[in-house]
Motif scaffolding. Structure first.
Motif: not given
Length: 199
Positions: A100-105, A125-131
């Motif tokens: 997983a490269r991101a989590a939707l919390v 989401y774009e990549d692992e730097t997404s916030l």
């Protein structure tokens, strides 16, 4: 499965003991005929999260028995009484090594936030730097999308009941706000009076 669905995991924090609800675990409150935890897992899946991790704590055994959580990774936070921060850390830890490269919390006690708001934030989401974060009339709320590049920082700041709040406040300028006020209502089920908001 889209690129986004494959790389973003749903992370549901459902460990709370409902102290202000007379000790009724929030995961087991009934909404639309089933436990809240089950309702929220389904919303995450409908929004596009093919992988869902659920953090349990209070009455974890009863939740496993009564809620249909098949296909989910269930994580039990033994320190759930110390607050949401520990549950967030446990959930992020469980995603390490999964790809997983991101989590939707999202939080189990916000049933007014459903599939449409979750899908909107997921789409940022774009990549692992997404916030990214849902916003309601411009104010930050849930769900929150945390790219994997932020997980260590979030975990370090997640203490007590703060969850990701401290980290997000420190990185305010990096957060993409996704307005969701037209498709969701961000109320919490915290007190006995709030139970009237359940359907």
């Amino acid at each position: 499965m889209t690129h986004t669905e494959a790389q973003v995991a749903g992370l549901l924090l459902a460990a709370g003991g409902g102290r202000r609800l007379g000790g009724r675990p929030k995961a087991l409150l009934t909404h639309r005929g089933r436990p809240l935890v089950e309702h929220t897992v389904e919303a995450l899946r409908a929004a596009g999260c093919t992988r869902v991790h659920v953090v349990l704590g209070a009455a974890a055994d009863a939740v496993r028995e009564r809620a249909r959580l098949g296909g989910c990774v269930v994580v039990v936070n033994p320190g759930w009484e110390q607050g949401m921060g520990g549950s967030l850390r446990a959930g992020l830890d469980s995603l390490a090594g999964t790809g997983a490269r991101a989590a939707l919390v999202c939080l189990v006690d916000q049933p007014g936030i459903g599939e449409r708001a979750l899908a909107r934030v997921l789409a940022s989401y774009e990549d692992e730097t997404s916030l990214a974060s849902a916003a309601y009339d411009g104010r930050r709320g849930h769900p929150v999308l945390l790219g994997a590049a932020h997980w260590d920082g979030v975990a370090a700041a997640a203490t007590g009941d703060r969850g990701a709040r401290g980290y997000l406040t420190a990185h305010e300028e990096e957060i993409r706000l996704v307005e969701c006020g037209d498709v969701a209502r961000p109320y919490d089920i915290d007190t006995v009076d709030d139970l009237a908001l359940l359907e």
